[in-house]
Motif scaffolding. Structure first.
Motif, mmCIF file in Angstrom:
data_model
loop_
_atom_site.group_PDB
_atom_site.id
_atom_site.type_symbol
_atom_site.label_atom_id
_atom_site.label_comp_id
_atom_site.label_asym_id
_atom_site.label_seq_id
_atom_site.Cartn_x
_atom_site.Cartn_y
_atom_site.Cartn_z
ATOM 1 N N ASP A 93 86.929 37.947 -10.079
ATOM 2 C CA ASP A 93 86.798 36.851 -9.120
ATOM 3 C C ASP A 93 86.410 35.537 -9.780
ATOM 4 O OD1 ASP A 93 87.419 38.519 -6.947
ATOM 5 O OD2 ASP A 93 85.346 39.217 -6.830
ATOM 6 N N GLY A 94 86.627 35.439 -11.066
ATOM 7 C CA GLY A 94 86.320 34.210 -11.779
ATOM 8 C C GLY A 94 84.989 34.278 -12.502
ATOM 9 N N SER A 95 84.821 33.363 -13.468
ATOM 10 C CA SER A 95 83.622 33.332 -14.286
ATOM 11 C C SER A 95 83.509 31.983 -14.974
ATOM 12 C CB SER A 95 83.708 34.442 -15.339
ATOM 13 O OG SER A 95 82.755 34.279 -16.352
ATOM 14 N N GLU A 96 82.274 31.585 -15.215
ATOM 15 C CA GLU A 96 82.047 30.393 -16.024
ATOM 16 C C GLU A 96 82.203 30.714 -17.507
ATOM 17 O OE1 GLU A 96 78.455 28.230 -15.236
ATOM 18 O OE2 GLU A 96 78.603 28.618 -13.081
ATOM 19 N N TYR A 97 82.118 32.002 -17.861
ATOM 20 C CA TYR A 97 82.123 32.411 -19.253
ATOM 21 C C TYR A 97 83.467 32.972 -19.731
ATOM 22 C CZ TYR A 97 77.108 32.281 -18.332
ATOM 23 O OH TYR A 97 75.854 31.894 -17.956
ATOM 24 N N SER A 139 87.697 34.127 -19.274
ATOM 25 C CA SER A 139 89.014 33.908 -18.689
ATOM 26 C C SER A 139 89.573 35.251 -18.211
ATOM 27 C CB SER A 139 89.967 33.322 -19.737
ATOM 28 O OG SER A 139 90.215 34.287 -20.762
ATOM 29 N N GLN A 140 90.666 35.180 -17.488
ATOM 30 C CA GLN A 140 91.361 36.397 -17.057
ATOM 31 C C GLN A 140 91.747 37.230 -18.280
ATOM 32 O OE1 GLN A 140 92.144 37.162 -13.692
ATOM 33 N NE2 GLN A 140 92.902 39.136 -14.361
ATOM 34 N N GLU A 141 92.187 36.576 -19.327
ATOM 35 C CA GLU A 141 92.586 37.270 -20.557
ATOM 36 C C GLU A 141 91.397 37.989 -21.198
ATOM 37 O OE1 GLU A 141 93.775 35.707 -24.872
ATOM 38 O OE2 GLU A 141 95.251 35.163 -23.333
ATOM 39 N N ASP A 142 90.219 37.353 -21.229
ATOM 40 C CA ASP A 142 89.021 37.998 -21.764
ATOM 41 C C ASP A 142 88.699 39.275 -20.992
ATOM 42 O OD1 ASP A 142 88.449 35.968 -23.677
ATOM 43 O OD2 ASP A 142 87.388 34.786 -22.155
ATOM 44 N N VAL A 143 88.724 39.167 -19.676
ATOM 45 C CA VAL A 143 88.386 40.304 -18.818
ATOM 46 C C VAL A 143 89.415 41.423 -18.991
ATOM 47 C CG1 VAL A 143 88.163 41.052 -16.415
ATOM 48 C CG2 VAL A 143 87.085 38.922 -17.167
ATOM 49 N N GLU A 144 90.677 41.072 -19.042
ATOM 50 C CA GLU A 144 91.712 42.099 -19.191
ATOM 51 C C GLU A 144 91.634 42.792 -20.553
ATOM 52 O OE1 GLU A 144 95.541 40.565 -18.048
ATOM 53 O OE2 GLU A 144 94.843 40.160 -16.013
ATOM 54 N N SER A 145 91.301 42.043 -21.608
ATOM 55 C CA SER A 145 91.190 42.685 -22.928
ATOM 56 C C SER A 145 89.997 43.640 -22.961
ATOM 57 C CB SER A 145 91.117 41.650 -24.051
ATOM 58 O OG SER A 145 89.927 40.904 -23.995
ATOM 59 N N ILE A 178 79.897 41.554 -21.799
ATOM 60 C CA ILE A 178 80.557 41.595 -20.489
ATOM 61 C C ILE A 178 80.232 42.941 -19.834
ATOM 62 C CG2 ILE A 178 82.737 42.543 -21.362
ATOM 63 C CD1 ILE A 178 84.161 40.622 -19.380
ATOM 64 N N VAL A 179 80.084 42.917 -18.523
ATOM 65 C CA VAL A 179 79.717 44.124 -17.784
ATOM 66 C C VAL A 179 80.732 44.352 -16.665
ATOM 67 C CG1 VAL A 179 77.919 45.282 -16.427
ATOM 68 C CG2 VAL A 179 77.277 43.720 -18.278
ATOM 69 N N PHE A 180 81.136 45.612 -16.525
ATOM 70 C CA PHE A 180 82.029 46.028 -15.439
ATOM 71 C C PHE A 180 81.334 47.065 -14.573
ATOM 72 C CE2 PHE A 180 85.197 44.800 -18.638
ATOM 73 C CZ PHE A 180 86.054 44.028 -17.880
ATOM 74 N N ALA A 196 81.437 42.477 -13.261
ATOM 75 C CA ALA A 196 80.196 42.515 -12.479
ATOM 76 C C ALA A 196 79.636 41.136 -12.162
ATOM 77 C CB ALA A 196 79.144 43.347 -13.208
ATOM 78 N N GLY A 197 80.116 40.109 -12.836
ATOM 79 C CA GLY A 197 79.683 38.751 -12.529
ATOM 80 C C GLY A 197 78.840 38.137 -13.631
ATOM 81 N N ASP A 198 78.767 36.827 -13.580
ATOM 82 C CA ASP A 198 78.034 36.080 -14.597
ATOM 83 C C ASP A 198 76.536 36.383 -14.587
ATOM 84 O OD1 ASP A 198 80.435 34.974 -15.370
ATOM 85 O OD2 ASP A 198 80.059 33.025 -14.428
ATOM 86 N N ASP A 199 75.957 36.610 -13.410
ATOM 87 C CA ASP A 199 74.524 36.920 -13.331
ATOM 88 C C ASP A 199 74.195 38.205 -14.078
ATOM 89 O OD1 ASP A 199 74.146 34.662 -11.818
ATOM 90 O OD2 ASP A 199 74.047 35.724 -9.901
ATOM 91 N N VAL A 200 75.022 39.226 -13.890
ATOM 92 C CA VAL A 200 74.802 40.509 -14.573
ATOM 93 C C VAL A 200 75.011 40.326 -16.073
ATOM 94 C CG1 VAL A 200 75.580 42.896 -14.766
ATOM 95 C CG2 VAL A 200 75.460 41.813 -12.519
ATOM 96 N N THR A 201 76.003 39.545 -16.440
ATOM 97 C CA THR A 201 76.246 39.261 -17.854
ATOM 98 C C THR A 201 75.021 38.600 -18.482
ATOM 99 O OG1 THR A 201 78.627 39.100 -17.566
ATOM 100 C CG2 THR A 201 77.692 37.923 -19.432
#
Length: 135
Positions: free
Chosen positions: A33-37, A39-45, A90-92, A69-74
């Motif tokens: 759902d987006g992140s300040e930290y 990109s979609q590519e980062d999350v997919e990798s 990164i946390v899922f 899981a979101g920027d707060d959890v990160t």
């Protein structure tokens, strides 16, 4: 009366087979759902690393959903950076379907469990899983 019972049993069996099929054979849905930290590519990798690990070690189960899981959890897991000599974490959160054929005995068959996955990387390299488990 026998026809009604037979019809009901047929529907129950059909619904059970469909539930098994759609829970066990569907590809993993990655939710971001987006992140300040990241990109979609980062999350997919990072998600690919989790999926590869899962496929190797979780026989007769399906990783149905993997959600950033979101920027707060990160931010709450930033201490792992120092421990692992990394500069990104990164946390899922995930849903794992345990098939009726699962035979390891740790989880109830034909059920869904929730797990989290924590990964780190350095200098934009490959993500590495540092922690995973129920929760």
């Amino acid at each position: 009366m026998k026809r009604t019972i037979g019809g009901i049993l047929t529907i129950i069996i059909l619904v059970s087979v469909m539930r098994f099929y759609f829970s066990y054979y569907m590809p993993t849905r990655v939710i971001f759902d987006g992140s300040e930290y990241y990109s979609q590519e980062d999350v997919e990798s990072a998600a690919e690393v989790v999926k590869e690990f899962f496929d190797e070690y979780w026989d007769k189960c399906n990783l149905t959903k993997l959600r950033y899981a979101g920027d707060d959890v990160t931010e709450n897991n930033a201490s792992l950076l120092r421990i692992h000599g990394a500069d990104e974490v990164i946390v899922f959160e995930s849903s794992i379907y345990i098939s009726p054929f699962y035979d390891k005995g740790m989880y109830a068959r034909n059920s869904t469990i929730r797990w989290s996955w924590t990964l780190v990387r350095k200098d934009g390299g490959r993500w590495e899983i540092t922690n995973y488990g129920g929760g």
